[in-house]
Design a protein around this motif. Structure first.
Motif, PDB file in Angstrom:
ATOM      1  N   LEU A  33       0.854  -1.193   0.000  1.00  0.00           N
ATOM      2  CA  LEU A  33       0.000   0.000   0.000  1.00  0.00           C
ATOM      3  C   LEU A  33       0.888   1.240   0.000  1.00  0.00           C
ATOM      4  O   LEU A  33       1.499   1.574   1.012  1.00  0.00           O
ATOM      5  N   PRO A  34       0.961   1.957  -1.128  1.00  0.00           N
ATOM      6  CA  PRO A  34       1.803   3.155  -1.173  1.00  0.00           C
ATOM      7  C   PRO A  34       1.123   4.354  -0.517  1.00  0.00           C
ATOM      8  O   PRO A  34      -0.107   4.426  -0.439  1.00  0.00           O
ATOM      9  N   ALA A  35       1.916   5.284  -0.084  1.00  0.00           N
ATOM     10  CA  ALA A  35       1.400   6.546   0.453  1.00  0.00           C
ATOM     11  C   ALA A  35       1.159   7.500  -0.714  1.00  0.00           C
ATOM     12  O   ALA A  35       2.062   7.768  -1.505  1.00  0.00           O
ATOM     13  N   THR A  36      -0.065   8.012  -0.827  1.00  0.00           N
ATOM     14  CA  THR A  36      -0.417   8.935  -1.906  1.00  0.00           C
ATOM     15  C   THR A  36      -0.828  10.282  -1.312  1.00  0.00           C
ATOM     16  O   THR A  36      -0.855  10.464  -0.094  1.00  0.00           O
ATOM     17  N   ASP A  37      -1.193  11.188  -2.208  1.00  0.00           N
ATOM     18  CA  ASP A  37      -1.652  12.507  -1.774  1.00  0.00           C
ATOM     19  C   ASP A  37      -3.159  12.527  -1.504  1.00  0.00           C
ATOM     20  O   ASP A  37      -3.715  13.565  -1.146  1.00  0.00           O
ATOM     21  N   GLY A  38      -3.816  11.394  -1.693  1.00  0.00           N
ATOM     22  CA  GLY A  38      -5.258  11.312  -1.460  1.00  0.00           C
ATOM     23  C   GLY A  38      -5.617  11.572  -0.008  1.00  0.00           C
ATOM     24  O   GLY A  38      -4.940  11.085   0.905  1.00  0.00           O
ATOM     25  N   ILE A  39      -6.693  12.326   0.216  1.00  0.00           N
ATOM     26  CA  ILE A  39      -7.104  12.737   1.564  1.00  0.00           C
ATOM     27  C   ILE A  39      -8.225  11.840   2.078  1.00  0.00           C
ATOM     28  O   ILE A  39      -9.196  11.562   1.365  1.00  0.00           O
ATOM     29  N   ILE A  40      -8.081  11.412   3.307  1.00  0.00           N
ATOM     30  CA  ILE A  40      -9.062  10.553   3.974  1.00  0.00           C
ATOM     31  C   ILE A  40      -9.548  11.251   5.242  1.00  0.00           C
ATOM     32  O   ILE A  40      -8.774  11.917   5.930  1.00  0.00           O
ATOM     33  N   SER A  41     -10.820  11.070   5.552  1.00  0.00           N
ATOM     34  CA  SER A  41     -11.334  11.439   6.883  1.00  0.00           C
ATOM     35  C   SER A  41     -11.612  10.150   7.639  1.00  0.00           C
ATOM     36  O   SER A  41     -12.404   9.311   7.195  1.00  0.00           O
ATOM     37  N   PHE A  42     -10.944   9.981   8.762  1.00  0.00           N
ATOM     38  CA  PHE A  42     -11.067   8.760   9.556  1.00  0.00           C
ATOM     39  C   PHE A  42     -12.154   8.893  10.622  1.00  0.00           C
ATOM     40  O   PHE A  42     -12.609  10.001  10.945  1.00  0.00           O
ATOM     41  N   LEU A  43     -12.533   7.750  11.189  1.00  0.00           N
ATOM     42  CA  LEU A  43     -13.489   7.703  12.296  1.00  0.00           C
ATOM     43  C   LEU A  43     -13.261   6.434  13.100  1.00  0.00           C
ATOM     44  O   LEU A  43     -13.274   5.331  12.543  1.00  0.00           O
ATOM     45  N   HIS A  44     -13.069   6.596  14.402  1.00  0.00           N
ATOM     46  CA  HIS A  44     -12.936   5.425  15.270  1.00  0.00           C
ATOM     47  C   HIS A  44     -14.311   4.769  15.436  1.00  0.00           C
ATOM     48  O   HIS A  44     -15.333   5.450  15.523  1.00  0.00           O
ATOM     49  N   VAL A  45     -14.335   3.439  15.481  1.00  0.00           N
ATOM     50  CA  VAL A  45     -15.616   2.731  15.579  1.00  0.00           C
ATOM     51  C   VAL A  45     -16.395   3.105  16.841  1.00  0.00           C
ATOM     52  O   VAL A  45     -17.621   3.077  16.851  1.00  0.00           O
ATOM     53  N   VAL A  90       2.853   6.968   9.784  1.00  0.00           N
ATOM     54  CA  VAL A  90       2.590   6.831  11.223  1.00  0.00           C
ATOM     55  C   VAL A  90       1.973   5.472  11.512  1.00  0.00           C
ATOM     56  O   VAL A  90       2.371   4.767  12.455  1.00  0.00           O
ATOM     57  N   TYR A  91       1.001   5.086  10.707  1.00  0.00           N
ATOM     58  CA  TYR A  91       0.326   3.795  10.868  1.00  0.00           C
ATOM     59  C   TYR A  91       1.313   2.642  10.691  1.00  0.00           C
ATOM     60  O   TYR A  91       1.329   1.689  11.485  1.00  0.00           O
ATOM     61  N   ALA A  92       2.151   2.738   9.657  1.00  0.00           N
ATOM     62  CA  ALA A  92       3.139   1.686   9.421  1.00  0.00           C
ATOM     63  C   ALA A  92       4.101   1.558  10.600  1.00  0.00           C
ATOM     64  O   ALA A  92       4.461   0.445  11.018  1.00  0.00           O
ATOM     65  N   ASP A  93       4.521   2.689  11.155  1.00  0.00           N
ATOM     66  CA  ASP A  93       5.434   2.663  12.295  1.00  0.00           C
ATOM     67  C   ASP A  93       4.791   1.973  13.493  1.00  0.00           C
ATOM     68  O   ASP A  93       5.446   1.183  14.190  1.00  0.00           O
ATOM     69  N   LEU A  94       3.508   2.250  13.727  1.00  0.00           N
ATOM     70  CA  LEU A  94       2.815   1.598  14.848  1.00  0.00           C
ATOM     71  C   LEU A  94       2.690   0.095  14.638  1.00  0.00           C
ATOM     72  O   LEU A  94       2.676  -0.673  15.600  1.00  0.00           O
ATOM     73  N   LEU A  95       2.609  -0.324  13.377  1.00  0.00           N
ATOM     74  CA  LEU A  95       2.549  -1.757  13.059  1.00  0.00           C
ATOM     75  C   LEU A  95       3.935  -2.392  13.028  1.00  0.00           C
ATOM     76  O   LEU A  95       4.053  -3.600  12.847  1.00  0.00           O
ATOM     77  N   GLN A  96       4.971  -1.549  13.171  1.00  0.00           N
ATOM     78  CA  GLN A  96       6.365  -1.987  13.020  1.00  0.00           C
ATOM     79  C   GLN A  96       6.573  -2.581  11.619  1.00  0.00           C
ATOM     80  O   GLN A  96       7.261  -3.588  11.438  1.00  0.00           O
ATOM     81  N   ALA A  97       5.946  -1.929  10.642  1.00  0.00           N
ATOM     82  CA  ALA A  97       6.026  -2.349   9.243  1.00  0.00           C
ATOM     83  C   ALA A  97       7.052  -1.495   8.501  1.00  0.00           C
ATOM     84  O   ALA A  97       7.482  -0.450   8.995  1.00  0.00           O
ATOM     85  N   PRO A  98       7.460  -1.915   7.296  1.00  0.00           N
ATOM     86  CA  PRO A  98       8.409  -1.112   6.511  1.00  0.00           C
ATOM     87  C   PRO A  98       7.830   0.257   6.153  1.00  0.00           C
ATOM     88  O   PRO A  98       6.610   0.437   6.084  1.00  0.00           O
ATOM     89  N   ILE A  99       8.712   1.224   5.924  1.00  0.00           N
ATOM     90  CA  ILE A  99       8.278   2.548   5.496  1.00  0.00           C
ATOM     91  C   ILE A  99       7.588   2.411   4.141  1.00  0.00           C
ATOM     92  O   ILE A  99       8.149   1.822   3.207  1.00  0.00           O
ATOM     93  N   PRO A 100       6.362   2.919   3.987  1.00  0.00           N
ATOM     94  CA  PRO A 100       5.658   2.755   2.713  1.00  0.00           C
ATOM     95  C   PRO A 100       6.293   3.575   1.595  1.00  0.00           C
ATOM     96  O   PRO A 100       6.896   4.622   1.837  1.00  0.00           O
ATOM     97  N   ASP A 101       6.174   3.067   0.374  1.00  0.00           N
ATOM     98  CA  ASP A 101       6.635   3.818  -0.785  1.00  0.00           C
ATOM     99  C   ASP A 101       5.707   5.004  -1.026  1.00  0.00           C
ATOM    100  O   ASP A 101       4.534   4.989  -0.647  1.00  0.00           O
ATOM    101  N   TYR A 102       6.232   6.036  -1.679  1.00  0.00           N
ATOM    102  CA  TYR A 102       5.429   7.207  -2.037  1.00  0.00           C
ATOM    103  C   TYR A 102       5.010   7.115  -3.498  1.00  0.00           C
ATOM    104  O   TYR A 102       5.830   6.854  -4.376  1.00  0.00           O
ATOM    105  N   GLN A 103       3.729   7.284  -3.740  1.00  0.00           N
ATOM    106  CA  GLN A 103       3.173   7.288  -5.100  1.00  0.00           C
ATOM    107  C   GLN A 103       2.463   8.621  -5.324  1.00  0.00           C
ATOM    108  O   GLN A 103       1.398   8.852  -4.756  1.00  0.00           O
ATOM    109  N   PRO A 104       3.042   9.528  -6.101  1.00  0.00           N
ATOM    110  CA  PRO A 104       2.439  10.857  -6.281  1.00  0.00           C
ATOM    111  C   PRO A 104       1.026  10.776  -6.852  1.00  0.00           C
ATOM    112  O   PRO A 104       0.678   9.848  -7.583  1.00  0.00           O
ATOM    113  N   GLY A 105       0.219  11.782  -6.491  1.00  0.00           N
ATOM    114  CA  GLY A 105      -1.138  11.871  -7.022  1.00  0.00           C
ATOM    115  C   GLY A 105      -2.164  11.230  -6.113  1.00  0.00           C
ATOM    116  O   GLY A 105      -1.849  10.723  -5.024  1.00  0.00           O
TER     117      GLY A 105
END
Length: 284
Positions: free
Chosen positions: A188-200, A234-249
């Motif tokens: 899952l690459p990091a993009t410039d797309g904007i998300i609004s989150f919500l905790h359950v 930030v999410y990847a770091d909390l999962l102790q996962a690799p730094i995500p790649d950046y995909q523009p757009g």
């Protein structure tokens, strides 16, 4: 009130039921699985076994209960099956609305989404049009949402909760969720797309408060629409996962949503106003 909850054992329903019971309501939880009866009863509610696609069963169940309000939290998301989820939004909602008509139920609260809006340069408000001209496969989701909202609007007093992207226990963003798996495997690459989150937990809380809200749609999101370039590392770091790649757009519709209406007009205050603190609480 006597409250009929469809989707009572989903990620929101299982948090909503005890809130409603604690508030003094008589709660009936609908499930398609007999194995979940004891779970519903353990939360202090009564259980009814009905498949949302069983039209006669839904008509009979709602007719037998004759609730004051129906809370519609039906989804089919655990396996990321967008076609089945669209079907339940269309057919399941139609069955619930027709059952409400037949039983004389005048109040309904229903789950929708806050990323169904047309493209725009700013976080979407409730007045923004739905993205009904979207291409496939997004069109499948938008058609399901548009049909759901149109059907629910037939009920005289209805509240449509346009939830942000859900995270927390049991969601795609949980430790063992499908998004977490993609991030851990660097898919899952990091993009410039904007998300609004919500905790359950905020989603469930809003559904209960909506019993007293006026008719119409309302965005239920946290306070901080955020691009993938900020939240995903930030999410990847909390999962102790690799730094995500950046995909523009980004996808044009990834604009986030505004919760100003819920906050200013309804007095709704999220328990997790930012994904930043919410992710930490959920994943540590």
């Amino acid at each position: 009130m006597k409250i009929f909850v469809a989707g009572s054992t989903g990620v929101i329903g299982r948090l909503l039921l005890p809130k409603l019971v604690k508030a003094g309501h008589e709660v009936i939880g609908m499930t398609h699985s007999p194995e979940r009866i004891s779970f519903i009863e353990g939360l202090g509610a009564k259980a009814i076994v009905v498949n949302a696609f069983d039209r006669e069963g839904v008509l009979s169940g709602v007719g037998e209960v004759r609730p004051d309000v129906i809370i519609h939290q039906l989804t089919s998301l655990s396996q990321w099956d967008l076609a089945d989820n669209a079907r339940i939004r269309i057919e399941g909602t139609r069955n619930l609305v027709d059952a409400a008509h037949a039983a004389g139920v005048k109040r309904m609260i229903a789950q929708s989404i806050a990323w169904a809006y047309e493209a725009g340069d700013h976080p979407a408000t409730e007045s923004a049009p739905l993205d009904i001209q979207a291409p496939m496969p997004r069109k499948m989701t938008i058609d399901g949402i548009a049909t759901l909202e149109g059907a629910v609007a037939e009920i005289p007093h209805h509240v449509i909760l346009r939830y942000g992207m859900l995270y927390g226990p049991g969601t795609w963003y949980d430790f063992k969720g499908s998004v977490a798996e993609q991030v851990v495997n660097r898919k899952l690459p990091a993009t410039d797309g904007i998300i609004s989150f919500l905790h359950v937990e905020d989603a469930a809380h809003a559904a209960m408060l909506a019993l007293d809200w006026p008719t119409g749609p309302v965005n239920i999101t946290d306070d901080e629409p955020v691009p993938g370039t900020q939240w995903l590392p930030v999410y990847a770091d909390l999962l102790q996962a690799p730094i995500p790649d950046y995909q523009p757009g980004s996808n044009r519709w990834q604009r986030g949503a505004s919760n100003v209406k819920a906050r200013s007009k309804y007095g709704w205050v999220p328990l997790y106003p930012s994904w930043r603190s919410g992710f930490v609480r959920s994943l540590r």
